[in-house]
Design an enzyme around this catalytic site. Structure first.
Site, PDB file in Angstrom:
ATOM      1  N   GLY A  13      24.195  49.780  39.766  1.00 47.45           N
ATOM      2  CA  GLY A  13      23.366  49.986  40.947  1.00 47.45           C
ATOM      3  C   GLY A  13      22.169  49.062  41.040  1.00 47.45           C
ATOM      4  N   SER A  14      22.244  47.872  40.405  1.00 51.62           N
ATOM      5  CA  SER A  14      21.072  46.986  40.498  1.00 51.62           C
ATOM      6  C   SER A  14      20.892  46.455  41.919  1.00 51.62           C
ATOM      7  CB  SER A  14      21.169  45.845  39.481  1.00 51.62           C
ATOM      8  OG  SER A  14      22.212  44.962  39.795  1.00 51.62           O
ATOM      9  N   ASN A  15      21.985  46.290  42.656  1.00 52.80           N
ATOM     10  CA  ASN A  15      21.831  45.884  44.067  1.00 52.80           C
ATOM     11  C   ASN A  15      21.223  47.011  44.895  1.00 52.80           C
ATOM     12  OD1 ASN A  15      22.829  43.093  44.871  1.00 52.80           O
ATOM     13  ND2 ASN A  15      24.443  43.764  43.482  1.00 52.80           N
ATOM     14  N   HIS A 108      29.812  40.213  47.679  1.00 53.36           N
ATOM     15  CA  HIS A 108      30.824  39.740  46.732  1.00 53.36           C
ATOM     16  C   HIS A 108      30.207  38.613  45.901  1.00 53.36           C
ATOM     17  CE1 HIS A 108      34.866  39.162  45.207  1.00 53.36           C
ATOM     18  NE2 HIS A 108      34.675  37.851  45.312  1.00 53.36           N
TER      19      HIS A 108
HETATM   20  C1  GRF Z   1      27.722  42.890  41.968  1.00 48.85           C
HETATM   21  O1  GRF Z   1      27.962  41.714  41.280  1.00 48.85           O
HETATM   22  C2  GRF Z   1      28.371  42.862  43.328  1.00 48.85           C
HETATM   23  O2  GRF Z   1      28.466  41.586  43.873  1.00 48.85           O
HETATM   24  C3  GRF Z   1      29.748  43.359  43.039  1.00 48.85           C
HETATM   25  O3  GRF Z   1      29.568  44.348  42.057  1.00 48.85           O
HETATM   26  C4  GRF Z   1      28.378  44.090  41.315  1.00 48.85           C
HETATM   27  C5  GRF Z   1      27.543  45.341  41.365  1.00 48.85           C
HETATM   28  O4  GRF Z   1      26.466  45.292  40.496  1.00 48.85           O
HETATM   29  N1  GRF Z   1      30.422  43.774  44.244  1.00 48.85           N
HETATM   30  P1  GRF Z   1      25.350  46.425  40.563  1.00 48.85           P
HETATM   31  O5  GRF Z   1      26.044  47.769  40.354  1.00 48.85           O
HETATM   32  O6  GRF Z   1      24.677  46.348  41.891  1.00 48.85           O
HETATM   33  O7  GRF Z   1      24.408  46.132  39.435  1.00 48.85           O
END
Ligand code: GRF
Length: 232
Positions: A13-15, A108
Site C-alpha cells: 500500500g505504498s502508493n 503499472h
Molecule cells: C506497484 O509497483 C504498482 O505499480 C503495482 O503494484 C505495486 C504496488 O505497490 N501495480 P504498493 O502496494 O503500492 O507498495
C-alpha cells in the site's frame, strides 16, 4: 467536480500512502477524497495505512457479488465514483469495469503496452524488462478496460534501467517515481482535467492547463533519473 475515490490494493500500500499524503497536502484544492480502501488480503499493509488515517476499509471477497464483502457493497455504501487500483491483483468483474468506464484507473510499473498483461505484476514485470535488455522502463497510469493493462494510457514517465540493476533495484527506482506521479495523475482525473474522450475510448481529453506542477524537490528527483541514465 470532486470525486469519491476507492483505492484498491493487495500489497504493502505504498502508493495508497502516497495518494493519501498528496491529497492531504493539496487540502481543499484536491480533486477528490479517498473515502474507502478495499483489499482482497486481510494482511495487506494497505489496511493499516487506511486505519492510521481514519479511512474506512473493507476486506473484499472478490468471488462473491452483492454480499457484505463484495465490491458492489464497497461502491454503494461509500458512494464511490472513481476507483484507483494500486497494486490490486484480482480481476475486477466485467460489469463493474463497464459501469466505471473512464472512472477506474490503474498504475503499472513499466511503460505499457510493453511488459503488461495477464500475470505481469510484481517483480515479474521488472525481471522481464531486464531480460529484454531495455534501457528504459517507467510508470504508466491508464484507464481500466476489460483486458489486463490494456485501457487508454493517461500518462507515462520514464525511468532508466542500469546494467547493474536486478529486479529489486529497478522496482525501487520505479516505485519512487510512482509515488510522485500516480497521486498527481489521479488528482487530475478526479477533478476532470484528464478524462476518457467521449465516443473514442482509446483516447484521452485534457484541458489546456497543465495537469499538475511538480514542486522543486520533486522536479529534481525526476531529473535525477534522467541524469543517471546518461551517466551509466
Ligand atoms: C506497484 O509497483 C504498482 O505499480 C503495482 O503494484 C505495486 C504496488 O505497490 N501495480 P504498493 O502496494 O503500492 O507498495
Amino acid at each position: 467536480m470532486t470525486s469519491r475515490i476507492a483505492v484498491l490494493a493487495s500489497g504493502g500500500g505504498s502508493n495508497l500512502q502516497a495518494i493519501l499524503d498528496h491529497f492531504d497536502a493539496l487540502g481543499e484544492r484536491r480533486g477528490g477524497s479517498v473515502v474507502v480502501v478495499g483489499t482482497d488480503r486481510a494482511t495487506a499493509g494497505a489496511l493499516e495505512r487506511a486505519e492510521r488515517r481514519g479511512v474506512p476499509s473493507m476486506v473484499l471477497s472478490p468471488e462473491t457479488r452483492g454480499g457484505a464483502q463484495s465490491i458492489d457493497r464497497l461502491i454503494d455504501e461509500h458512494g464511490v465514483d472513481l476507483i484507483a487500483l494500486a497494486g490490486y491483483v484480482k480481476m475486477i468483474p466485467a460489469d463493474i469495469v463497464s459501469r466505471f468506464e473512464g472512472r477506474m484507473v490503474n498504475v503499472h510499473p513499466a511503460l505499457l503496452p510493453a511488459f503488461g498483461g495477464r500475470g505481469m505484476y510484481g517483480t515479474r514485470v521488472h525481471h522481464a524488462v531486464i531480460e529484454s535488455g531495455a534501457r528504459v522502463s517507467g510508470v504508466t497510469v491508464h484507464f481500466v478496460d476489460a483486458q489486463y493493462d490494456h485501457g487508454a494510457i493517461i500518462a507515462q514517465w520514464p525511468v532508466p534501467v542500469f546494467a547493474s540493476d536486478d529486479a529489486g533495484t529497478l522496482a525501487a527506482r520505479v516505485l519512487r517515481v510512482e509515488h510522485i506521479f500516480y497521486p498527481r495523475v489521479l488528482d487530475a482525473v478526479a477533478c476532470g482535467r484528464l478524462s476518457l474522450a467521449p465516443h473514442a475510448p482509446s483516447t484521452i481529453s485534457a484541458d489546456t492547463k497543465p495537469a499538475f506542477t511538480l514542486l522543486p524537490h520533486e522536479d529534481s528527483r525526476l531529473a535525477e533519473n534522467i541524469e543517471l541514465a546518461l551517466a551509466r
